[in-house]
Design a protein around this motif. Structure first.
Motif, PDB file in Angstrom:
ATOM      1  N   THR A  60      -3.532   7.962   7.584  1.00 55.42           N
ATOM      2  CA  THR A  60      -3.966   6.835   6.891  1.00 55.42           C
ATOM      3  C   THR A  60      -3.612   7.101   5.212  1.00 55.42           C
ATOM      4  O   THR A  60      -4.066   5.606   4.504  1.00 55.42           O
ATOM      5  CB  THR A  60      -4.935   5.992   7.678  1.00 55.42           C
ATOM      6  N   VAL A  61      -4.085   8.008   4.615  1.00 56.28           N
ATOM      7  CA  VAL A  61      -4.958   8.345   3.392  1.00 56.28           C
ATOM      8  C   VAL A  61      -3.519   7.847   3.011  1.00 56.28           C
ATOM      9  O   VAL A  61      -2.808   7.399   2.006  1.00 56.28           O
ATOM     10  CB  VAL A  61      -4.574   9.336   3.262  1.00 56.28           C
ATOM     11  N   ARG A 112       1.247  -2.776  -4.460  1.00 56.78           N
ATOM     12  CA  ARG A 112       0.080  -4.057  -5.028  1.00 56.78           C
ATOM     13  C   ARG A 112       0.114  -3.841  -6.448  1.00 56.78           C
ATOM     14  O   ARG A 112       0.624  -4.838  -6.916  1.00 56.78           O
ATOM     15  CB  ARG A 112      -1.237  -3.731  -4.727  1.00 56.78           C
ATOM     16  N   GLN A 117      -0.794   5.676   3.480  1.00 57.80           N
ATOM     17  CA  GLN A 117      -0.401   4.545   3.789  1.00 57.80           C
ATOM     18  C   GLN A 117      -0.782   3.805   2.805  1.00 57.80           C
ATOM     19  O   GLN A 117      -0.861   3.020   2.563  1.00 57.80           O
ATOM     20  CB  GLN A 117      -0.856   4.035   5.331  1.00 57.80           C
ATOM     21  N   ASP A 118      -2.121   4.140   2.158  1.00 59.91           N
ATOM     22  CA  ASP A 118      -3.189   3.638   1.670  1.00 59.91           C
ATOM     23  C   ASP A 118      -2.385   3.549   0.393  1.00 59.91           C
ATOM     24  O   ASP A 118      -2.547   2.835  -0.098  1.00 59.91           O
ATOM     25  CB  ASP A 118      -4.417   4.032   1.701  1.00 59.91           C
ATOM     26  N   LEU A 119      -1.945   5.149   0.096  1.00 61.88           N
ATOM     27  CA  LEU A 119      -2.032   5.241  -1.022  1.00 61.88           C
ATOM     28  C   LEU A 119      -0.164   4.375  -1.581  1.00 61.88           C
ATOM     29  O   LEU A 119      -0.259   3.803  -2.612  1.00 61.88           O
ATOM     30  CB  LEU A 119      -0.863   6.186  -1.175  1.00 61.88           C
ATOM     31  N   GLY A 134       0.314   1.521   0.080  1.00 61.56           N
ATOM     32  CA  GLY A 134      -0.325   0.477  -0.281  1.00 61.56           C
ATOM     33  C   GLY A 134      -0.478  -0.444  -1.480  1.00 61.56           C
ATOM     34  O   GLY A 134      -0.576  -0.715  -2.622  1.00 61.56           O
ATOM     35  N   TYR A 135      -1.379   0.935  -2.192  1.00 64.24           N
ATOM     36  CA  TYR A 135      -2.087   1.187  -3.585  1.00 64.24           C
ATOM     37  C   TYR A 135      -0.985   0.250  -4.562  1.00 64.24           C
ATOM     38  O   TYR A 135      -0.643  -0.454  -5.620  1.00 64.24           O
ATOM     39  CB  TYR A 135      -2.899   1.836  -3.981  1.00 64.24           C
TER      40      TYR A 135
END
Length: 139
Positions: free
Chosen positions: A58-59, A69, A61-63, A65-66
């Motif tokens: 998930t890290v 955006r 995925q979050d990166l 996603g950042y």
């Protein structure tokens, strides 16, 4: 002091990270060096190298996603779009994360933290073949 240099060819599946820690470690073992520095250099302007969390996906995925955006594809403010809507955003992502890393090593291997991994980060949406130059300086 000895210097050894090699290249890794990394096949990507499109945008996202590919962990290369074990492949770098395998090369290091083949040279039988005890301690020193490993320098990695990505030979591309739309892919990069980074060290980040390698245990919880998930890290990653979050990166991503950042980046999605913060550096969107096809932004009309970009003048450069020669290779498509993900072209300039890939260059910006690469500049932000960087083409090179230096990691110390010893007899146990790369001196990474418990949850760290070395990643090639593909910033284009299509699959590519990326080349990373790896230089070991050690004894």
């Amino acid at each position: 002091m000895r210097i050894h240099q090699d290249q890794l060819v990394v096949a990507t599946k499109g945008r996202g990270p590919v962990e290369i820690s074990s492949r770098v470690s395998d090369l290091l073992r083949s040279w039988q060096l005890r301690n020193g520095l490993c320098h990695l250099f990505c030979k591309h302007t739309s892919a990069s190298l980074t060290i980040t969390e390698n245990a919880d996906p998930t890290v990653l995925q979050d990166l991503e996603g950042y980046f999605t955006r913060t550096v969107p594809d096809g932004d009309r403010r970009y003048a450069h779009s020669m290779e498509g809507p993900d072209d300039m955003s890939a260059h910006i992502r690469s500049v932000l994360t960087g083409p090179g890393l230096t990691v110390p090593f010893n007899q146990q291997g790369l001196c990474l933290g418990t949850w760290q991994g070395v990643f090639l980060w593909e910033h284009r949406t299509q699959r590519h073949s990326r080349t990373v130059v790896i230089t070991f300086l050690g004894e």
